[in-house]
Motif scaffolding. Sequence first.
Motif, PDB file in Angstrom:
ATOM      1  N   GLY A 147       0.826  -1.209   0.000  1.00  0.00           N
ATOM      2  CA  GLY A 147       0.000   0.000   0.000  1.00  0.00           C
ATOM      3  C   GLY A 147       0.859   1.257   0.000  1.00  0.00           C
ATOM      4  O   GLY A 147       0.589   2.212  -0.740  1.00  0.00           O
ATOM      5  N   GLU A 148       1.919   1.231   0.819  1.00  0.00           N
ATOM      6  CA  GLU A 148       2.816   2.402   0.897  1.00  0.00           C
ATOM      7  C   GLU A 148       3.585   2.622  -0.397  1.00  0.00           C
ATOM      8  O   GLU A 148       3.934   3.752  -0.725  1.00  0.00           O
ATOM      9  CB  GLU A 148       3.865   2.171   1.996  1.00  0.00           C
ATOM     10  CG  GLU A 148       3.438   2.576   3.368  1.00  0.00           C
ATOM     11  CD  GLU A 148       4.621   2.419   4.325  1.00  0.00           C
ATOM     12  OE1 GLU A 148       5.005   3.413   4.941  1.00  0.00           O
ATOM     13  OE2 GLU A 148       5.165   1.305   4.448  1.00  0.00           O
ATOM     14  N   ALA A 149       3.860   1.524  -1.104  1.00  0.00           N
ATOM     15  CA  ALA A 149       4.680   1.625  -2.324  1.00  0.00           C
ATOM     16  C   ALA A 149       3.891   2.191  -3.503  1.00  0.00           C
ATOM     17  O   ALA A 149       4.476   2.590  -4.508  1.00  0.00           O
ATOM     18  CB  ALA A 149       5.229   0.245  -2.693  1.00  0.00           C
ATOM     19  N   ARG A 150       2.574   2.247  -3.409  1.00  0.00           N
ATOM     20  CA  ARG A 150       1.774   2.763  -4.532  1.00  0.00           C
ATOM     21  C   ARG A 150       2.167   4.209  -4.823  1.00  0.00           C
ATOM     22  O   ARG A 150       2.297   5.023  -3.901  1.00  0.00           O
ATOM     23  CB  ARG A 150       0.275   2.702  -4.213  1.00  0.00           C
ATOM     24  CG  ARG A 150      -0.268   1.284  -4.062  1.00  0.00           C
ATOM     25  CD  ARG A 150      -1.729   1.276  -3.659  1.00  0.00           C
ATOM     26  NE  ARG A 150      -2.540   1.940  -4.669  1.00  0.00           N
ATOM     27  CZ  ARG A 150      -3.154   3.108  -4.479  1.00  0.00           C
ATOM     28  NH1 ARG A 150      -3.064   3.745  -3.338  1.00  0.00           N
ATOM     29  NH2 ARG A 150      -3.868   3.633  -5.445  1.00  0.00           N
ATOM     30  N   PRO A 151       2.356   4.531  -6.107  1.00  0.00           N
ATOM     31  CA  PRO A 151       2.755   5.901  -6.448  1.00  0.00           C
ATOM     32  C   PRO A 151       1.804   6.948  -5.858  1.00  0.00           C
ATOM     33  O   PRO A 151       2.251   8.004  -5.390  1.00  0.00           O
ATOM     34  CB  PRO A 151       2.724   5.915  -7.981  1.00  0.00           C
ATOM     35  CG  PRO A 151       2.937   4.480  -8.369  1.00  0.00           C
ATOM     36  CD  PRO A 151       2.301   3.648  -7.294  1.00  0.00           C
ATOM     37  N   ALA A 152       0.494   6.656  -5.818  1.00  0.00           N
ATOM     38  CA  ALA A 152      -0.464   7.638  -5.280  1.00  0.00           C
ATOM     39  C   ALA A 152      -0.199   7.872  -3.791  1.00  0.00           C
ATOM     40  O   ALA A 152      -0.290   8.998  -3.302  1.00  0.00           O
ATOM     41  CB  ALA A 152      -1.898   7.152  -5.498  1.00  0.00           C
ATOM     42  N   TYR A 153       0.138   6.794  -3.068  1.00  0.00           N
ATOM     43  CA  TYR A 153       0.458   6.942  -1.638  1.00  0.00           C
ATOM     44  C   TYR A 153       1.708   7.805  -1.479  1.00  0.00           C
ATOM     45  O   TYR A 153       1.764   8.708  -0.651  1.00  0.00           O
ATOM     46  CB  TYR A 153       0.672   5.560  -0.990  1.00  0.00           C
ATOM     47  CG  TYR A 153       0.965   5.655   0.490  1.00  0.00           C
ATOM     48  CD1 TYR A 153      -0.042   5.454   1.423  1.00  0.00           C
ATOM     49  CD2 TYR A 153       2.241   5.986   0.949  1.00  0.00           C
ATOM     50  CE1 TYR A 153       0.218   5.580   2.783  1.00  0.00           C
ATOM     51  CE2 TYR A 153       2.509   6.120   2.300  1.00  0.00           C
ATOM     52  CZ  TYR A 153       1.494   5.904   3.213  1.00  0.00           C
ATOM     53  OH  TYR A 153       1.758   6.040   4.554  1.00  0.00           O
TER      54      TYR A 153
ATOM     55  N   LEU B 203       4.113  15.632   3.929  1.00  0.00           N
ATOM     56  CA  LEU B 203       5.395  15.921   4.582  1.00  0.00           C
ATOM     57  C   LEU B 203       5.834  17.351   4.290  1.00  0.00           C
ATOM     58  O   LEU B 203       6.365  18.047   5.153  1.00  0.00           O
ATOM     59  CB  LEU B 203       6.448  14.910   4.094  1.00  0.00           C
ATOM     60  CG  LEU B 203       7.765  14.881   4.844  1.00  0.00           C
ATOM     61  CD1 LEU B 203       7.542  14.459   6.296  1.00  0.00           C
ATOM     62  CD2 LEU B 203       8.733  13.909   4.171  1.00  0.00           C
ATOM     63  N   ALA B 204       5.566  17.778   3.058  1.00  0.00           N
ATOM     64  CA  ALA B 204       5.976  19.129   2.649  1.00  0.00           C
ATOM     65  C   ALA B 204       5.314  20.199   3.516  1.00  0.00           C
ATOM     66  O   ALA B 204       5.888  21.267   3.742  1.00  0.00           O
ATOM     67  CB  ALA B 204       5.637  19.346   1.177  1.00  0.00           C
ATOM     68  N   VAL B 205       4.129  19.892   4.040  1.00  0.00           N
ATOM     69  CA  VAL B 205       3.446  20.852   4.918  1.00  0.00           C
ATOM     70  C   VAL B 205       4.304  21.087   6.166  1.00  0.00           C
ATOM     71  O   VAL B 205       4.399  22.195   6.681  1.00  0.00           O
ATOM     72  CB  VAL B 205       2.048  20.325   5.325  1.00  0.00           C
ATOM     73  CG1 VAL B 205       1.396  21.219   6.366  1.00  0.00           C
ATOM     74  CG2 VAL B 205       1.160  20.158   4.106  1.00  0.00           C
ATOM     75  N   PHE B 206       4.956  20.019   6.643  1.00  0.00           N
ATOM     76  CA  PHE B 206       5.744  20.127   7.871  1.00  0.00           C
ATOM     77  C   PHE B 206       7.163  20.617   7.617  1.00  0.00           C
ATOM     78  O   PHE B 206       7.734  21.341   8.421  1.00  0.00           O
ATOM     79  CB  PHE B 206       5.782  18.774   8.602  1.00  0.00           C
ATOM     80  CG  PHE B 206       4.424  18.338   9.058  1.00  0.00           C
ATOM     81  CD1 PHE B 206       3.849  18.895  10.200  1.00  0.00           C
ATOM     82  CD2 PHE B 206       3.684  17.421   8.331  1.00  0.00           C
ATOM     83  CE1 PHE B 206       2.580  18.530  10.616  1.00  0.00           C
ATOM     84  CE2 PHE B 206       2.407  17.043   8.738  1.00  0.00           C
ATOM     85  CZ  PHE B 206       1.862  17.599   9.881  1.00  0.00           C
ATOM     86  N   THR B 207       7.764  20.197   6.487  1.00  0.00           N
ATOM     87  CA  THR B 207       9.157  20.577   6.234  1.00  0.00           C
ATOM     88  C   THR B 207       9.241  21.924   5.530  1.00  0.00           C
ATOM     89  O   THR B 207      10.299  22.549   5.504  1.00  0.00           O
ATOM     90  CB  THR B 207       9.856  19.530   5.340  1.00  0.00           C
ATOM     91  OG1 THR B 207       9.155  19.471   4.092  1.00  0.00           O
ATOM     92  CG2 THR B 207       9.878  18.160   5.995  1.00  0.00           C
TER      93      THR B 207
END
Length: 173
Positions: free
Chosen positions: A149-155, A163-167
């Motif tokens: 599930g994590e490897a799916r490009p959409a994920y 992550l960009a919201v935090f970094t």
Amino acid sequence: MKERAHLALQPFGQIPTYEEGDLVLFESAAIVFHIADRHAGLLPKDANARARAIMWMFAAINTVEPPILDLVVVKFLEGDRSWSKERLPLVQDRIRKSLSRLSVRLGDSDWLDGAFSAGDLMMVSVLLRLKPSGMLNEYPTLAAYAARGEARPAYQRAFAAQLAVFTGKAASG
Ligand SMILES: N[C@@H](CCC(=O)N[C@@H](CS)C(=O)NCC(=O)O)C(=O)O
């Protein structure tokens, strides 16, 4: 999150919320269902398969997730209470019961019911909450399922955007 403006969107002062035109939604499963209902790829066209995918969404949040949330509560929010050490193994047992049954049902399939669906999306995100505890690795079938599930490009795209919201760094791709 506890300010009036946010409480108007989410009465419990939590995230996530979703806004689309005049529509405001809260509850992650309701948001996923709304999106899945309007875009191809997350709910099967066949009526029975679609009902089963929705069933798995409910199973994720209603059956599998509650003891997983209890684990977070007992470890972090109530970790200083006198009874938390006694409660921990009870919560872990409940998690193990549902994970072992889920793992049997998944068997060697890639996804819960044929092609990937919103049911898998919800189930994978619930299982991933267990990752820091190490308990997911007790069930290699489920650990591999969550990894798929994590490897799916959409994920990956969604994760990078969050992550960009935090970094503060823009997500690429
Ligand atoms: N059932 C809700 C749960 C939402 C939830 O627990 N959100 C957490 C973050 S993952 C939160 O906002 N916690 C802050 C709080 O409860 O004050 C959903 O799925 O949307």
